[in-house]
Enzyme design. Structure first.
Site, short mmCIF file in Angstrom:
data_model
loop_
_atom_site.label_atom_id
_atom_site.label_comp_id
_atom_site.label_asym_id
_atom_site.label_seq_id
_atom_site.Cartn_x
_atom_site.Cartn_y
_atom_site.Cartn_z
N ARG A 146 42.92 25.22 -6.82
CA ARG A 146 41.94 26.39 -6.99
C ARG A 146 42.79 27.11 -8.28
NH1 ARG A 146 39.63 28.79 -1.42
NH2 ARG A 146 37.67 29.06 -2.04
N ASP A 154 35.00 23.86 -7.66
CA ASP A 154 35.44 24.48 -6.49
C ASP A 154 34.25 24.52 -5.36
OD1 ASP A 154 36.54 26.07 -4.44
OD2 ASP A 154 37.05 27.96 -5.53
N SER A 157 34.36 27.19 -2.57
CA SER A 157 33.93 28.53 -2.76
C SER A 157 32.28 28.47 -2.72
CB SER A 157 34.25 29.07 -4.15
OG SER A 157 35.61 29.24 -4.14
N TYR A 252 46.03 33.24 -1.61
CA TYR A 252 45.65 33.32 -0.04
C TYR A 252 46.39 34.16 1.02
CZ TYR A 252 43.19 28.84 -1.16
OH TYR A 252 42.34 28.17 -1.82
P1 NAD Z 1 40.11 31.49 3.19
O1 NAD Z 1 38.86 30.91 3.64
O2 NAD Z 1 41.38 30.85 3.30
O3 NAD Z 1 40.28 32.98 3.96
C1 NAD Z 1 39.27 33.82 4.33
C2 NAD Z 1 39.91 35.25 4.24
O4 NAD Z 1 40.55 35.44 5.43
C3 NAD Z 1 40.86 35.71 3.22
O5 NAD Z 1 40.26 36.68 2.44
C4 NAD Z 1 42.11 35.83 3.84
O6 NAD Z 1 42.76 37.00 3.20
C5 NAD Z 1 41.58 36.26 5.13
N1 NAD Z 1 42.39 36.67 6.34
C6 NAD Z 1 43.49 35.65 6.51
N2 NAD Z 1 44.15 36.22 7.70
C7 NAD Z 1 43.59 37.27 8.18
C8 NAD Z 1 43.61 38.23 9.16
N3 NAD Z 1 44.63 38.21 10.11
N4 NAD Z 1 42.86 39.33 9.15
C9 NAD Z 1 41.93 39.40 8.37
N5 NAD Z 1 41.58 38.80 7.07
C10 NAD Z 1 42.60 37.47 7.09
O7 NAD Z 1 39.98 32.26 1.83
P2 NAD Z 1 38.84 31.98 0.48
O8 NAD Z 1 37.64 32.53 0.80
O9 NAD Z 1 38.76 30.40 0.45
O10 NAD Z 1 39.66 32.53 -0.68
C11 NAD Z 1 40.74 33.26 -0.54
C12 NAD Z 1 41.20 33.67 -2.04
O11 NAD Z 1 41.54 32.49 -2.63
C13 NAD Z 1 40.13 34.36 -2.77
O12 NAD Z 1 39.89 35.73 -2.58
C14 NAD Z 1 40.90 34.19 -4.30
O13 NAD Z 1 41.72 35.08 -4.28
C15 NAD Z 1 41.29 32.97 -4.02
N6 NAD Z 1 40.35 31.94 -4.96
C16 NAD Z 1 40.64 31.59 -6.03
C17 NAD Z 1 39.80 30.52 -6.61
C18 NAD Z 1 40.11 30.03 -8.07
O14 NAD Z 1 40.97 30.47 -8.74
N7 NAD Z 1 39.34 29.02 -8.61
C19 NAD Z 1 38.66 30.27 -6.29
C20 NAD Z 1 38.34 30.73 -4.83
C21 NAD Z 1 39.27 31.39 -4.14
#
Ligand code: NAD
Length: 400
Positions: A146, A154, A157, A252
């Site tokens: 990512r 991605d 996402s 993450y």
């Molecule tokens: P994910 O599906 O891994 O997790 C979902 C959410 O759960 C995350 O926001 C995480 O912080 C939260 N979480 C984990 N444990 C928790 C807890 N105990 N209580 C409450 N919340 C909790 O995450 P995702 O949606 O795939 O993406 C997370 C992050 O990855 C994004 O916000 C971003 O910063 C990054 N991301 C980067 C790119 C990129 O650069 N291309 C693309 C997508 C996401």
């Protein structure tokens, strides 16, 4: 096998020699057969782009129908239509899937072909062995790094956005309450109160959707950086004073100690008697989903309340969640849907298709495959290549 139009693709349909340039890369798009799956890997619009770029395409009959695309639309895009899986993938250089192929399907794919799809991160050793036995070059969109250069690929996402949106609609159609405030001659109806747990891609989309429906929304995440995003969508952020304890690498979350997890559970539990709908999306890559809502906390919710647990496939954020099922506890419905993005096949396929197109283009140059393991995206997304594990792949270019 039903007759198929092979005017464009390399012929597997009869003895007649193909009129085609046999050096052109042939991309196959089979019908998805996994349970609940309704998406298609490449929609006609993307097939047309690939054909224009010098690729050839063959699609299995009916592959796009559930996503709104007929065989004729694929023909118009320049693809041949094959009557079954075997004839679709026969001779294909690249097989474009959404979900994992079955063992029988793997056996039908040409030895050495590339296979693209949402194919996990190598957790299923038996499946990896099947790929290796066939010497397939397997690239998983689950494993694309990512990094900003790979944003267009991605699919995690894209699919999380579909799931976050749909989770709110599932909750709204299960709840006995309106989401918006209504002022009618029959009286005033209070808006629903929605709590979103985890404000990553799915959670943010759930917040936006619930707000559009007029609900009062609050959200919590262990990563304090998302507070501003939550607020900019019109939701309140539930503060827990965790500092950076839950912030892991690459944006993450990371696992918290039991004391902090208990603090989170208690803060959430205190809000549940006043919450009509919980959408939970909290997850930590490669780990079991964190337990955020206990059975005792569920029992304090008003009867008729709804929990939609998008973390169901990794153990669930609610102790009562059963993957793929809907259960009722103390009058509260807890839904653990699986493959939610597949229930939005038209737009999920449109988005996924664009992600997969970008990966194909990344693995090719001038219409020819050019798998270059010096590249971070190629290396990161590869599960196996020519029978080897990714760790055994020399970082040198290879022309297929
Ligand atoms: P994910 O599906 O891994 O997790 C979902 C959410 O759960 C995350 O926001 C995480 O912080 C939260 N979480 C984990 N444990 C928790 C807890 N105990 N209580 C409450 N919340 C909790 O995450 P995702 O949606 O795939 O993406 C997370 C992050 O990855 C994004 O916000 C971003 O910063 C990054 N991301 C980067 C790119 C990129 O650069 N291309 C693309 C997508 C996401």
């Amino acid at each position: 096998m039903p007759a198929c139009d092979r005017s464009l693709a390399r012929s597997h349909c009869g003895p007649a020699p193909s009129p085609l340039d046999s050096a052109a890369v042939l991309i196959a798009i089979p019908l998805e057969t996994a349970p609940r799956e309704q998406r298609v890997a490449l929609i006609p619009e993307i097939v047309a782009k690939l054909v224009k770029a010098g690729f050839q395409a063959a699609v299995e009959t009916g592959a796009g129908l559930r996503a709104g695309h007929t065989d004729d639309a694929y023909r118009a895009a320049g693809a041949a239509v094959a009557g079954d899986f075997a004839s679709c993938v026969a001779g294909a250089d690249v097989v474009c899937k959404v979900r994992e192929p079955s063992p029988a399907e793997i056996a039908a794919i040409r030895e050495g072909a590339l296979l693209l799809g949402l194919l996990g991160r190598g957790e299923d050793a038996a499946q990896i062995d099947r790929y290796r036995a066939r010497r397939l070059g397997v690239f998983s969109l689950n494993a694309v790094p990512r990094i900003s250069r790979a944003q267009k690929m991605d699919a995690l996402s894209s699919m999380a956005a579909c799931a976050g949106y749909k989770a709110v609609l599932i909750a709204a159609s299960t709840s006995g309450k309106f989401f918006p405030l209504l002022m009618t001659a029959a009286g005033t109806v209070a808006p629903s109160r929605v709590l979103v747990l985890g404000a990553g891609v799915a959670g943010l989309q759930a917040i936006a959707t619930a707000r559009r429906l007029g609900a009062i929304v609050e959200a919590f995440d262990v990563r304090p950086a998302v507070k501003e995003e939550v607020q900019s969508l019109g939701a309140a952020f539930v503060e827990m004073q965790l500092g950076d304890a839950g912030v892991g690498a690459g944006g993450y979350a990371k696992e918290l100690d039991e004391q902090k997890n208990e603090q989170i559970r208690q803060t959430i539990a205190a809000r549940l008697p006043n919450t009509d709908v919980v959408i939970s999306t909290a997850s930590i890559p490669g780990r079991k989903a964190p337990l955020l809502v206990t059975a005792q906390a569920v029992a304090t919710m008003k009867p008729g309340s709804v929990i939609v647990d998008l973390a169901a496939d990794s153990g669930g954020n609610c102790a009562l969640t059963q993957a793929g099922q809907s259960v009722v506890h103390a009058g509260v419905t807890i839904i653990g849907p699986l493959d939610v993005a597949a229930t939005l096949p038209a737009h999920a396929s449109q988005m996924y298709s664009r992600n997969e197109y970008e990966l194909i283009i990344h693995l090719a140059r001038d219409g020819k495959l050019n798998v270059d393991f010096t590249d971070e995206i190629t290396r990161g997304s590869c599960l196996t290549y020519e029978g080897r594990a990714p760790s055994q792949l020399a970082p040198v270019g290879k022309n297929a």
